[in-house]
Design an enzyme around this catalytic site. Sequence first.
Site, PDB file in Angstrom:
ATOM      1  N   GLY A  46       0.844  -1.188   0.000  1.00 46.99           N
ATOM      2  CA  GLY A  46       0.000   0.000   0.000  1.00 46.99           C
ATOM      3  C   GLY A  46       0.876   1.234   0.000  1.00 46.99           C
ATOM      4  N   GLN A  51       2.963   9.945   1.215  1.00 46.95           N
ATOM      5  CA  GLN A  51       4.252   9.242   1.246  1.00 46.95           C
ATOM      6  C   GLN A  51       5.116   9.573   0.026  1.00 46.95           C
ATOM      7  OE1 GLN A  51       2.351   5.254   2.186  1.00 46.95           O
ATOM      8  NE2 GLN A  51       4.254   5.084   3.329  1.00 46.95           N
ATOM      9  N   CYS A  90       5.896  -0.055   7.718  1.00 48.20           N
ATOM     10  CA  CYS A  90       5.547   1.135   6.930  1.00 48.20           C
ATOM     11  C   CYS A  90       6.728   1.509   6.044  1.00 48.20           C
ATOM     12  CB  CYS A  90       5.218   2.293   7.878  1.00 48.20           C
ATOM     13  SG  CYS A  90       4.813   3.821   7.000  1.00 48.20           S
ATOM     14  N   LEU A  91       6.451   1.791   4.776  1.00 49.36           N
ATOM     15  CA  LEU A  91       7.532   2.177   3.850  1.00 49.36           C
ATOM     16  C   LEU A  91       8.205   3.481   4.266  1.00 49.36           C
ATOM     17  CD1 LEU A  91       5.767   1.340   0.471  1.00 49.36           C
ATOM     18  CD2 LEU A  91       7.645   0.068   1.528  1.00 49.36           C
ATOM     19  N   HIS A 132      -4.313   1.482   7.693  1.00 53.83           N
ATOM     20  CA  HIS A 132      -2.969   2.073   7.718  1.00 53.83           C
ATOM     21  C   HIS A 132      -2.869   3.217   6.693  1.00 53.83           C
ATOM     22  CE1 HIS A 132       1.560   1.665   8.105  1.00 53.83           C
ATOM     23  NE2 HIS A 132       1.450   2.380   6.999  1.00 53.83           N
ATOM     24  N   GLU A 133      -3.380   2.973   5.487  1.00 50.78           N
ATOM     25  CA  GLU A 133      -3.270   4.011   4.441  1.00 50.78           C
ATOM     26  C   GLU A 133      -4.142   5.214   4.775  1.00 50.78           C
ATOM     27  OE1 GLU A 133      -0.828   3.696   2.660  1.00 50.78           O
ATOM     28  OE2 GLU A 133      -0.534   1.556   2.929  1.00 50.78           O
ATOM     29  N   HIS A 136      -2.425   7.543   7.042  1.00 48.67           N
ATOM     30  CA  HIS A 136      -1.463   8.425   6.375  1.00 48.67           C
ATOM     31  C   HIS A 136      -2.136   9.712   5.883  1.00 48.67           C
ATOM     32  CE1 HIS A 136       2.390   6.429   6.302  1.00 48.67           C
ATOM     33  NE2 HIS A 136       1.891   5.303   5.817  1.00 48.67           N
TER      34      HIS A 136
HETATM   35 ZN    ZN Z   1       2.818   3.486   5.947  1.00 46.56          ZN
END
Ligand code: ZN
Length: 176
Positions: A46, A51, A90-91, A132-133, A136
């Site tokens: 995702g 991000q 998380c990226l 989670h997204e 963000h």
């Molecule tokens: Zn994340």
Amino acid sequence: MSTYPIRQFGDPVLRQRAAEVESVDGPLVRLVEDMIETMYDAPGVGLAAPQVGVERRLFVYDIGDGAGAKAIVNPVITESRGEWEFEEGCLSVPGLHWTIVRPKEIHLTGYDLDGNEVSIEADEYEARVLEHELDHLDGILLLERLDKDTRKQAMRTLRARSFAGAQPAHPDGPAL
Ligand code: ZN
């Protein structure tokens, strides 16, 4: 198509509430294509627009169920039920993951790139990715979902890392 650099923990864009998307136009469609490429390249399951430095309410995801990548514009969670524990990464906070409790089932509405309303009943893994997204888009990182002690420990790790200037490895778990 091209990929974006993924904004990392400490970047203020990750702490802002993103604005609603007002219309889906050519540049937005290209943004989505590049976000999908960036997500696969990372690799992650995702990726939310903040991000990649874009403060708009939009994310892409692919939970690996064969349905391919999907984009959701202006998503809203209208219902959530239960609790579910899952290891989450998380990226934007690479190399680290934690067991986090979040709602087990959600109902999410939003729009696809054709402007059609979407209505998704998701549970467990898919719900986790969407939750989670959506966080963000509200400027919330997974660190804020940790209990107080775990969060303190995580902050110490992140500070030590930034002093050392180390480049973290990719996490083993799914990164969002
Ligand atoms: Zn994340």
